[in-house]
Design an enzyme around this catalytic site. Structure first.
Site, PDB file in Angstrom:
ATOM      1  CB  CYS A 130      -0.879   0.047   1.240  1.00 22.33           C
ATOM      2  SG  CYS A 130      -1.947  -1.369   1.406  1.00 22.33           S
TER       3      CYS A 130
ATOM      4  CE  LYS B 101       8.783 -10.592  -9.573  1.00 21.21           C
ATOM      5  NZ  LYS B 101      10.010 -11.019  -8.903  1.00 21.21           N
TER       6      LYS B 101
HETATM    7  O1  M6R Z   1       5.536 -16.474  -9.764  1.00 18.87           O
HETATM    8  P1  M6R Z   1       6.213 -17.789  -9.527  1.00 18.87           P
HETATM    9  O2  M6R Z   1       6.783 -17.917  -8.171  1.00 18.87           O
HETATM   10  O3  M6R Z   1       5.308 -18.960  -9.827  1.00 18.87           O
HETATM   11  O4  M6R Z   1       7.398 -17.841 -10.565  1.00 18.87           O
HETATM   12  C1  M6R Z   1       8.134 -19.009 -10.780  1.00 18.87           C
HETATM   13  C2  M6R Z   1       9.420 -18.716 -11.525  1.00 18.87           C
HETATM   14  O5  M6R Z   1       9.160 -18.248 -12.821  1.00 18.87           O
HETATM   15  C3  M6R Z   1      10.250 -17.671 -10.765  1.00 18.87           C
HETATM   16  O6  M6R Z   1      10.506 -18.083  -9.464  1.00 18.87           O
HETATM   17  C4  M6R Z   1      11.597 -17.413 -11.468  1.00 18.87           C
HETATM   18  O7  M6R Z   1      12.373 -18.571 -11.383  1.00 18.87           O
HETATM   19  C5  M6R Z   1      12.272 -16.209 -10.799  1.00 18.87           C
HETATM   20  N1  M6R Z   1      12.377 -15.109 -11.723  1.00 18.87           N
HETATM   21  C6  M6R Z   1      13.601 -16.500 -10.252  1.00 18.87           C
HETATM   22  O8  M6R Z   1      14.183 -15.381  -9.666  1.00 18.87           O
END
Ligand code: M6R
Length: 614
Positions: free
Chosen positions: A2, A609
């Site tokens: 927030c 992301k």
């Molecule tokens: O949103 P999520 O936790 O499901 O994402 C899974 C992976 O794509 C994510 O953890 C990715 O490996 C990261 N960018 C690592 O830093």
């Protein structure tokens, strides 16, 4: 996470545009609802308080509710990032008190919100939402209606509010706003003819660069031409000079850090503290624990970083609670386990975004059985949340940087918390110390991590090895390094190294070991295997138990400290907490190496992301 902003001017004037612009400056933090309130001077105006709010993005809500036409002598804008309580018009902030005389908004978590709301209702107050920001307003209303002035009412209210928060509040009478800082960010701006307060700098800097810092346990009163700081505990005045902030807007959004990744790394003590408070107070934990303990088979499913947290989580559940949980990569779960499920099984899906397609595919496959579906996620309202029988939030706020840091840490905190709740009462984790240990580790390891990054930087391939509870940590450190340095770093079980990869070692070849106390006797052999072949062994561990001559010393003659070329020391903590802390220097090594290579760690090439594709 927030965001709040409040402004006090000399007289009634158009404030809507200022509030919208302040909201836009806070929007990088992520949000699902927005609201604005203006207060006309001394109650003049019809009505004195104009409150407009709803779910949605700023421009869209503004075009419906026309924030820009709002005017007054004081104004508040709040962007809500839901942690609990779905995003809705009524849960949006700011909130009014029972009679509509007070208006306020908060940032953070009031963990005793449920019991406070029950008390307010019993006392005859009008409670309109389930949002904890409304509880801040009623907590002040309670004492104001007893005849206390605003500062005294806020001081007394603070004694009843548990959690980490900051809030801003104003009464339709008078010409001031008040704000309190208690665990969440708050800064004050002093402009020509106006003063303002906000959860962070970007909303203030277009108005002024004259900034007054606030610390926890302080209340500020804002008039248009001055501000007054007081201590919450005894009400005494605080003398503090404002500073002139000379850096640009980008630096302000990043809280003064050069990258979001570094900012998010340093937010970890705070987000861990917030999550621990949440879990302590949450009624959602009990059904989650029940689904874990009653499961015939228990799977922990995720991708990338979230899968690594599952690996650590499985070790915690096994060691502390005697629960056999199987950590699985989501696509592998779909192919090899989803067909075998029954109603007695429980699957915990772990995902920062709650939208990763591989995870949602696995969830869809699991839904074909009647297995119980649990979710662990950061983004409230995400598909994973809606599809889960029960869910727990990570409560990290928005994570902007592509490499996950604070969300990984809180995934591990959450698993440790659950395992600890199920474990032997006599061996409980001292949770009050955990945020301090995280802060201490960041401070202690930053410089050594920078030096390790210098050692690793000339190499384009290397290994990170872990064992037992630290396997997931080594894999996570290796992923972080690959993700933002473009070097190849393979993470694996240290005992597997001799079964093949050891042949890669030559003079100076870097191998990093992550070890926790109970595995040290085993790991020292693995370190030696590399060291005696000329490899450069870098050890991340707590104080060397072998050097201390305790029971480990009787098992092995050699010492971890003697075998290691570089020893990256963690604060002394037990086995489980060492596994939790060990990721912090690995995040820092990746960060420093990424920057040294001229890469932007926040936005590495080819990655995004949230991966909503197969
Ligand atoms: O949103 P999520 O936790 O499901 O994402 C899974 C992976 O794509 C994510 O953890 C990715 O490996 C990261 N960018 C690592 O830093």
């Amino acid at each position: 996470m927030c965001g709040i902003f409040g402004i006090v001017t000399e007289q009634n004037q158009p404030l809507g545009k200022i509030l919208v612009e302040a909201g836009q400056r806070l929007s990088y933090r992520g949000y699902d609802s927005i609201g604005c309130a203006t207060i006309a001077s001394d109650g003049r105006g019809t009505p004195a308080i104009d409150l407009r709010k709803d779910t949605g993005k700023i421009d869209e809500v503004n075009s419906r509710l026309n924030f820009e036409e709002m005017s007054g002598q004081r104004g508040i804008v709040q962007l809500r990032w839901a942690t609990f309580g779905s995003p809705s018009q009524v849960n949006s902030q700011p909130h009014l008190d029972s009679d509509g005389d007070l208006v306020g908004a908060h940032n953070g978590n009031i963990v005793n919100n449920v019991s406070l709301r029950e008390a307010f209702v019993k006392e005859g107050m009008t409670v309109r939402s389930s949002n904890d920001g409304e509880s801040c307003v009623h907590a002040v209303e309670r004492y104001y209606d007893q005849g206390c002035d605003m500062v005294e009412s806020i001081r007394r209210a603070a004694r009843t509010l548990q959690g980490d928060y900051a809030f801003v509040i104003g009464h339709q009478e008078g010409d001031t706003l008040h704000a309190i800082k208690q665990g969440s960010g708050l800064v004050v701006g002093i402009a020509e003819g106006a003063t303002c307060v906000s959860s962070d700098l970007p909303s203030i800097l277009p108005l002024t660069n004259k900034i007054l810092r606030m610390y926890d346990g302080e209340i500020v009163t804002l008039w248009h031409d001055r501000v007054e700081l007081r201590r919450v505990d005894d009400g005494t005045l605080i003398e503090r000079e404002p500073e002139i902030f000379t850096e640009g807007m980008g630096a302000a959004e990043k809280g003064g850090y050069p990258h979001f990744m570094l900012k998010e790394i340093h937010e970890q003590p705070q987000v861990a503290a917030e999550l621990i408070h949440w879990l302590d107070a949450s009624p959602h934990v009990a059904p989650f624990l029940e689904a874990l303990t009653s499961a015939r088979r228990l799977y922990l499913v995720g991708c990338g970083t979230s899968y690594h947290a599952c690996l650590v989580g499985a070790a915690y559940l096994s060691r502390l609670a005697g629960l056999g949980a199987v950590p699985v990569l989501a696509p592998q779960f779909t192919e090899t386990m989803a067909h075998t499920l029954g109603p007695e099984d429980t699957i915990v899906f772990v995902s920062q975004s709650g939208e990763t397609k591989d995870v949602l595919n696995a969830l869809k496959a699991a839904r074909r059985s009647e297995a119980r579906i649990l979710g662990v996620l950061n983004v409230i309202g995400a598909t994973l949340m809606l599809a889960s029988d029960h869910y727990l939030p990570l409560a990290c706020g928005y994570e902007i940087s592509v490499p996950a840091t604070k969300t990984y840490l809180n995934q591990v905190v959450l698993f440790l918390y659950l395992a600890d709740r199920l474990g032997r009462p006599g061996a409980r984790i001292d949770w009050a110390q955990v945020p301090n240990l995280i802060a201490e580790t960041l401070e202690l390891t930053n410089e050594p991590a920078r030096r390790v990054a210098e050692v690793l930087n000339p190499f384009d391939e290397m290994y990170y090895l872990g064992y037992g509870s630290t396997l997931g940590v080594a894999l996570e450190g290796a992923l972080k390094l690959k993700e933002i340095t473009y070097a190849h770093c393979e993470g694996m079980l240290s005992s597997e190294f001799k079964h093949g990869p050891l042949s890669a070692v030559y003079d100076g070849y870097p191998v990093l070991f992550v070890t926790a106390p109970d595995d040290a006797a085993m790991m020292v052999n693995h370190v030696n295997e590399v060291a005696c072949r000329g490899g450069r062994s870098i050890v991340v561990a707590g104080e060397d138990p072998l050097l201390r001559g305790n029971v480990m010393g009787e098992i092995s003659e050699s010492s971890m400290g003697e075998s290691a070329h570089d020893y990256l020391l963690l604060p002394s903590a037990g086995h489980e907490l060492t596994a939790l802390l060990a990721v912090l220097p690995l995040q820092l090594i990746s960060y420093h190496m990424s920057v040294a290579r001229g890469i932007d760690p926040d936005f590495p090439r080819n990655l995004s992301k949230t991966l909503t594709v197969d």
